[in-house]
Design a protein around this motif. Structure first.
Motif, PDB file in Angstrom:
ATOM      1  N   TYR A  58      22.489   7.640  22.297  1.00  0.00           N
ATOM      2  CA  TYR A  58      22.042   8.232  23.558  1.00  0.00           C
ATOM      3  C   TYR A  58      22.476   7.414  24.769  1.00  0.00           C
ATOM      4  CZ  TYR A  58      19.087  11.484  20.932  1.00  0.00           C
ATOM      5  OH  TYR A  58      18.630  12.464  20.096  1.00  0.00           O
ATOM      6  N   LYS A  62      23.907  12.400  25.225  1.00  0.00           N
ATOM      7  CA  LYS A  62      22.557  12.868  24.935  1.00  0.00           C
ATOM      8  C   LYS A  62      22.533  14.042  23.960  1.00  0.00           C
ATOM      9  CE  LYS A  62      20.345  10.141  27.879  1.00  0.00           C
ATOM     10  NZ  LYS A  62      21.485   9.295  28.301  1.00  0.00           N
ATOM     11  N   THR A  63      23.616  14.813  23.886  1.00  0.00           N
ATOM     12  CA  THR A  63      23.644  16.005  23.053  1.00  0.00           C
ATOM     13  C   THR A  63      24.943  16.076  22.263  1.00  0.00           C
ATOM     14  OG1 THR A  63      24.710  17.420  24.710  1.00  0.00           O
ATOM     15  CG2 THR A  63      22.302  17.250  24.793  1.00  0.00           C
ATOM     16  N   ARG A  64      24.951  16.929  21.250  1.00  0.00           N
ATOM     17  CA  ARG A  64      26.182  17.153  20.478  1.00  0.00           C
ATOM     18  C   ARG A  64      27.279  17.716  21.373  1.00  0.00           C
ATOM     19  NH1 ARG A  64      25.459  20.993  15.653  1.00  0.00           N
ATOM     20  NH2 ARG A  64      24.388  22.164  17.260  1.00  0.00           N
ATOM     21  N   GLU A  65      26.879  18.581  22.303  1.00  0.00           N
ATOM     22  CA  GLU A  65      27.875  19.199  23.185  1.00  0.00           C
ATOM     23  C   GLU A  65      28.561  18.154  24.058  1.00  0.00           C
ATOM     24  OE1 GLU A  65      25.301  22.240  21.593  1.00  0.00           O
ATOM     25  OE2 GLU A  65      24.837  20.358  22.618  1.00  0.00           O
ATOM     26  N   GLU A  66      27.778  17.203  24.592  1.00  0.00           N
ATOM     27  CA  GLU A  66      28.364  16.135  25.403  1.00  0.00           C
ATOM     28  C   GLU A  66      29.310  15.280  24.561  1.00  0.00           C
ATOM     29  OE1 GLU A  66      25.335  13.817  27.185  1.00  0.00           O
ATOM     30  OE2 GLU A  66      24.619  15.406  28.513  1.00  0.00           O
TER      31      GLU A  66
END
Length: 246
Positions: A58, A62-66
């Motif tokens: 993180y 923060k996300t899989r998409e990022e």
């Protein structure tokens, strides 16, 4: 998030550690997405594969998409640098024929980018229906049309067709060969080099002027294309460094 202070002796090792860790995470994500697909790959999977705590991930994404966007950014940067080397080694590499051939060969070495181009649902899952691949393609064409205009000015490609039509035809040739390849019977399967050569021959016969290109013209268009490519690499490099160092 750790703040990186430029110019401070203790800061640079921290930057290097963050960069190395980010690269390890991206390597793990690439391997898992190609193996299982984006939908089935979780951040827990990536953290285990990379050997880092999930909380540590993180600090970067923060996300899989990022994470996926950063991964694709790294792949684009690697492809641009690969393309630059291939074209630099060939005096005729910056012709339309050369650009298509070497772009195809560079793309074939990067299955994730190829999946984005083809909107491969098995690899990308729901991302295949998004706007990312279309937006990236539009941005690339907006820069590439400037180079096509230069080739037209030098008489290296046909001028009896509009620039708009030529961009459409070039894109159709490039993407069409990739889309049809999996559908061909085994006896028509081509090696990467054969496929790239056939694509280059098609664009040559379709769009390029039928005349020899003097060495001085080749040098001029090569310098212009390298400038165009260097700007793209610089932009991609800056963005990627922000991703892994901030």
């Amino acid at each position: 998030m750790t703040k990186v202070v430029r110019g401070v002796g203790a800061g640079e090792p921290e930057v290097s550690r963050r960069r190395e860790r980010a690269e390890r995470i991206l390597d793990a994500a690439a391997a898992l997405i190609l193996r299982w697909g984006f939908q089935k790959t979780t951040l827990d999977d990536v953290s285990r594969q990379a050997g880092v705590a999930k909380g540590t991930m993180y600090l970067h994404w923060k996300t899989r998409e990022e994470l996926f966007r950063a991964l694709i950014g790294r792949e684009k940067l690697a492809m641009a640098e690969d393309l630059r080397q291939r074209i630099s080694a060939d005096p005729a590499g910056a012709t339309l024929r050369g650009i298509l051939k070497y772009s195809a060969l560079a793309l074939m070495q990067r299955p994730l980018l190829k999946a984005v181009l083809m909107r491969d649902i098995d690899v990308l899952g729901k991302l295949a229906q998004g706007e990312q691949s279309r937006t990236a393609h539009v941005e690339k064409l907006m820069g590439f049309n400037v180079y096509l205009e230069l080739l037209r000015d030098y008489g290296l490609i046909r001028t009896d067709l509009s620039l708009r039509a030529q961009i459409y035809m070039f894109s159709a040739i490039f993407m069409g060969f990739f889309f049809v390849a999996p559908l061909m019977p085994d006896e028509y399967t081509l090696s990467d080099e054969e496929l790239a050569d056939l694509m280059a021959e098609t664009v040559h016969r379709t769009l390029e002027a039928d005349r020899p290109v003097p060495a001085d013209e080749l040098q001029t268009i090569s310098q212009n294309f390298m400038h165009y490519l260097d700007l793209a690499v610089e932009k991609a490099q800056t963005q990627f460094q922000k991703e892994v160092e901030s």
